[in-house]
Design an enzyme around this catalytic site. Structure first.
Site, PDB file in Angstrom:
ATOM      1  CE  LYS A  29      -3.261   2.706   2.806  1.00 12.69           C
ATOM      2  NZ  LYS A  29      -4.203   2.754   3.932  1.00 12.69           N
ATOM      3  CE  LYS A  47      -6.618   8.937   7.497  1.00 15.45           C
ATOM      4  NZ  LYS A  47      -7.295   7.876   8.258  1.00 15.45           N
ATOM      5  CG  ASP A  81      -1.930   5.462   4.656  1.00 18.93           C
ATOM      6  OD1 ASP A  81      -1.796   4.409   5.318  1.00 18.93           O
ATOM      7  OD2 ASP A  81      -3.001   5.798   4.117  1.00 18.93           O
ATOM      8  CD  GLU A 121      -6.705   5.292   2.040  1.00 17.00           C
ATOM      9  OE1 GLU A 121      -7.720   5.453   2.744  1.00 17.00           O
ATOM     10  OE2 GLU A 121      -5.589   5.032   2.502  1.00 17.00           O
ATOM     11  NE  ARG A 145     -10.640  -1.125   3.574  1.00 14.61           N
ATOM     12  CZ  ARG A 145     -11.174  -1.303   4.777  1.00 14.61           C
ATOM     13  NH1 ARG A 145     -12.357  -1.857   4.898  1.00 14.61           N
ATOM     14  NH2 ARG A 145     -10.519  -0.921   5.864  1.00 14.61           N
TER      15      ARG A 145
HETATM   16  N1  BES Z   1      -4.367   4.797   6.546  1.00 16.11           N
HETATM   17  C1  BES Z   1      -5.519   4.534   7.322  1.00 16.11           C
HETATM   18  C2  BES Z   1      -5.259   3.546   8.458  1.00 16.11           C
HETATM   19  C3  BES Z   1      -4.296   3.988   9.517  1.00 16.11           C
HETATM   20  C4  BES Z   1      -4.755   4.626  10.660  1.00 16.11           C
HETATM   21  C5  BES Z   1      -2.963   3.713   9.417  1.00 16.11           C
HETATM   22  C6  BES Z   1      -3.871   4.994  11.653  1.00 16.11           C
HETATM   23  C7  BES Z   1      -2.091   4.075  10.414  1.00 16.11           C
HETATM   24  C8  BES Z   1      -2.542   4.718  11.535  1.00 16.11           C
HETATM   25  C9  BES Z   1      -6.623   3.919   6.456  1.00 16.11           C
HETATM   26  O1  BES Z   1      -6.655   4.350   5.144  1.00 16.11           O
HETATM   27  C10 BES Z   1      -7.919   4.301   7.088  1.00 16.11           C
HETATM   28  O2  BES Z   1      -8.185   5.470   7.193  1.00 16.11           O
HETATM   29  N2  BES Z   1      -8.712   3.306   7.499  1.00 16.11           N
HETATM   30  C11 BES Z   1      -9.955   3.541   8.133  1.00 16.11           C
HETATM   31  C12 BES Z   1     -10.930   2.496   7.628  1.00 16.11           C
HETATM   32  C13 BES Z   1     -12.354   2.760   8.027  1.00 16.11           C
HETATM   33  C14 BES Z   1     -12.882   3.984   7.308  1.00 16.11           C
HETATM   34  C15 BES Z   1     -13.184   1.537   7.675  1.00 16.11           C
HETATM   35  C16 BES Z   1      -9.774   3.434   9.637  1.00 16.11           C
HETATM   36  O3  BES Z   1      -8.964   2.615  10.083  1.00 16.11           O
HETATM   37  O4  BES Z   1     -10.382   4.209  10.354  1.00 16.11           O
HETATM   38 ZN    ZN Z   2      -7.736   6.123   4.813  1.00 19.86          ZN
HETATM   39 ZN    ZN Z   3      -4.797   4.924   4.346  1.00 21.46          ZN
END
Ligand code: BES
Ligand code: ZN
Ligand code: ZN
Length: 501
Positions: free
Chosen positions: A259, A271, A282, A343, A345
């Site tokens: 990723k 966010k 990321d 995003e 996935r």
């Molecule tokens: N890049 C983030 C996940 C992440 C969060 C990585 C904190 C490192 C530290 C990912 O793209 C994300 O935002 N995932 C969401 C998914 C949700 C919307 C189903 C999450 O984990 O909140």
């Molecule tokens: Zn995200």
């Molecule tokens: Zn992300």
């Protein structure tokens, strides 16, 4: 020795030309690891004893008068003639944790020397070979400072001298992890997708065995990479899919997919303040697979590896993809977007499906900072491992034992697959579940749809990929608040094991 670097050149590990204890050679510090006996007293024999004899018995004195016990990371600095000697405790000699203890001990001794010493000598004569290798690698990793963007550069350490290790192996591992760290920590304005592609051409031009193919935006649109295009189109820096091929055997093709979200704003599901913090990392999954390939190719490991880097910026803009969009993925699956912040996935799904179906990879392993949920579950040091293959899990777990990059296998319950379909009335599946539960598992179950017939494993490295834990929570060789390059060694070792069977 040519080392192509993005930002940071690692110290060079080499053999001594002459004995740096007795002769006045140009060594600014001599690091001497000291093991502990069963009764928690320092073991002062062999090279440690010789050095103490030679330099006035100060170590024995410190044991006697000051209770120096050689616990992990405990140091004693002795200034002596032209240099300084740093004794450092590395814990019990017969410990199940000997490798981690050595890594942490050595790193704690080296870190304060980075601005003081140009050359360090490491006296690891009395260590088992595997611990000796880990000691010098930890010394190299502990020296990492990302000073490329600083006006004043403070790091001085250039050379690590040690006797009797595999120098090529040690240097290559440190270089591979530095490469992963530089990429994971790069600011998004300096390493947007197209620039990453150019940078990788440069880095891998040194290794002729690696070829690179870059899918530009038009090609991604034309060939139907709906996940990568949808996530990436909202940025003026358009996405790329970078494919690196290394074929040094006729064995089964192994694909590594990382990723590579150069920055994750969350998109329209923007966010909030704290959540944006560290989202430049990321791309740590991409950094890991790139570092792994560097290690494999530079060592000339007999393997057939293809690395896929879907590189995007998840930006917020009039052209961004929207919650409730229905997109068509590369393999034809339709996905309803429930949340533009899920995003990773989407870009991985296209790359994983392409690796499995088009490139016919037998084994596909992805690494991704995929979910906040895995950080809640496992914290900052452990990655989550998801796979249905016990065989693949065993190899990855063995590799993790060897390299010290921690992970924990997570379940993939069949019942939870119901979540995938429940979310979307319009499309085949949704990109987020309709519940808060099991967020990391949902991410894995989503990706699994796109792995098709390959033997597949997923590493959710949202914790250790980002890093940034102070003091004793994280390994001492991690670079403070920066991303530690987790996964580069782990995946190189995994591929080496898979390919040698
Ligand atoms: N890049 C983030 C996940 C992440 C969060 C990585 C904190 C490192 C530290 C990912 O793209 C994300 O935002 N995932 C969401 C998914 C949700 C919307 C189903 C999450 O984990 O909140
Ligand atoms: Zn995200
Ligand atoms: Zn992300």
């Amino acid at each position: 020795m040519i080392v192509v670097v993005i930002y940071t050149r690692p110290p060079y590990i080499r053999a001594p030309e002459e004995d740096f204890i007795l002769k006045e050679v140009d060594v600014d510090a001599i690091v001497v690891p000291v093991f502990q006996d069963e009764d928690e007293t320092p073991i002062i024999e062999g090279a440690v004893s010789d050095i103490d004899d030679e330099t006035g018995g100060r170590l024995r004195e410190a044991v006697e008068l000051d209770g120096f016990s050689a616990s992990v990371g405990e140091t004693l600095t002795v200034f002596w003639k032209w240099t300084r000697i740093v004794y450092v405790g590395v814990g019990p000699k017969n410990s199940d944790n000997i490798l981690d203890n050595v890594r942490n001990g050595i790193a704690k001794a080296v870190k304060p020397l980075v601005e003081k010493a140009k050359t360090i000598g490491l006296v690891a004569d009395d260590m088992p070979d595997d611990a000796k290798l880990e000691a010098v690698i930890a010394a190299g990793l502990a020296a990492y400072r990302l000073e490329h963007f600083k006006s004043e550069k403070k790091a001085k350490l250039r050379t690590i001298i040690v006797k009797g290790v595999d120098y090529k192996l040690a240097n290559t591992i440190v270089e591979g992890v530095y490469l992963a760290r530089d990429i994971a920590n790069a600011p998004p304005n300096d390493l947007y997708p197209a620039k990453l592609a150019e940078t990788l051409k440069n880095v891998f031009s040194e290794l002729r065995s690696v070829t690179i193919e870059v899918f530009d935006y038009d090609r991604l649109v034309r060939e139907g990479f709906g996940g990568i295009v949808s996530v990436g189109k909202g940025s003026t820096h358009k996405p790329r899919l970078i494919v690196l091929r290394y074929k040094n055997s006729d064995g089964d093709k192994i694909a590594l997919v990382g990723k590579t979200v150069v920055f994750d704003t969350g998109g329209i599901n923007l966010k909030k303040g704290d959540g944006l913090f560290s989202m430049r990392s990321d791309k740590a999954g991409g950094a890991a697979v790139i570092g792994a390939l560097y290690i494999l190719a530079k060592l000339g490991v007999k393997a057939n590896v293809t690395v896929l880097i879907p590189a995007v910026i998840n930006a917020i803009d009039g052209g961004s993809y929207l919650p409730s969009d229905v997109i068509k993925m590369w393999d034809g699956t339709t996905v309803e977007i429930g949340n533009t912040d899920a995003e990773g996935r989407l870009i991985l799904a296209d790359a994983i499906a392409y690796a499995a179906k088009e490139l016919k990879a037998k084994i596909v392993i992805d690494a991704a900072t995929l979910t906040g949920a895995i950080v809640v579950a496992l914290g900052p040091v452990y990655a989550g491992l998801f796979t249905r293959s016990d065989r693949l899990a065993a190899v990855i777990e063995e590799a993790s034992q060897a390299t010290g990059e921690k992970l924990w296998r997570m379940p993939m319950p069949d019942e939870y697959k119901a979540y995938l379909r429940r979310k979307s009335p319009l499309a085949d599946i949704g990109n987020v579940p309709n519940v808060r539960a099991a967020g990391a598992i949902y991410g894995a179950l989503f990706l699994e749809v796109f792995a098709h017939d390959s033997e597949w494993a997923h590493l959710d490295i949202a914790g250790p990929g980002i890093g940034g834990e102070p003091d004793d929570v994280a390994p001492a060789y991690w670079p403070g608040s920066l991303a530690p390059g987790y996964g580069a060694r782990l995946l190189a070792e995994t591929v080496r094991k898979l390919a040698s069977r």
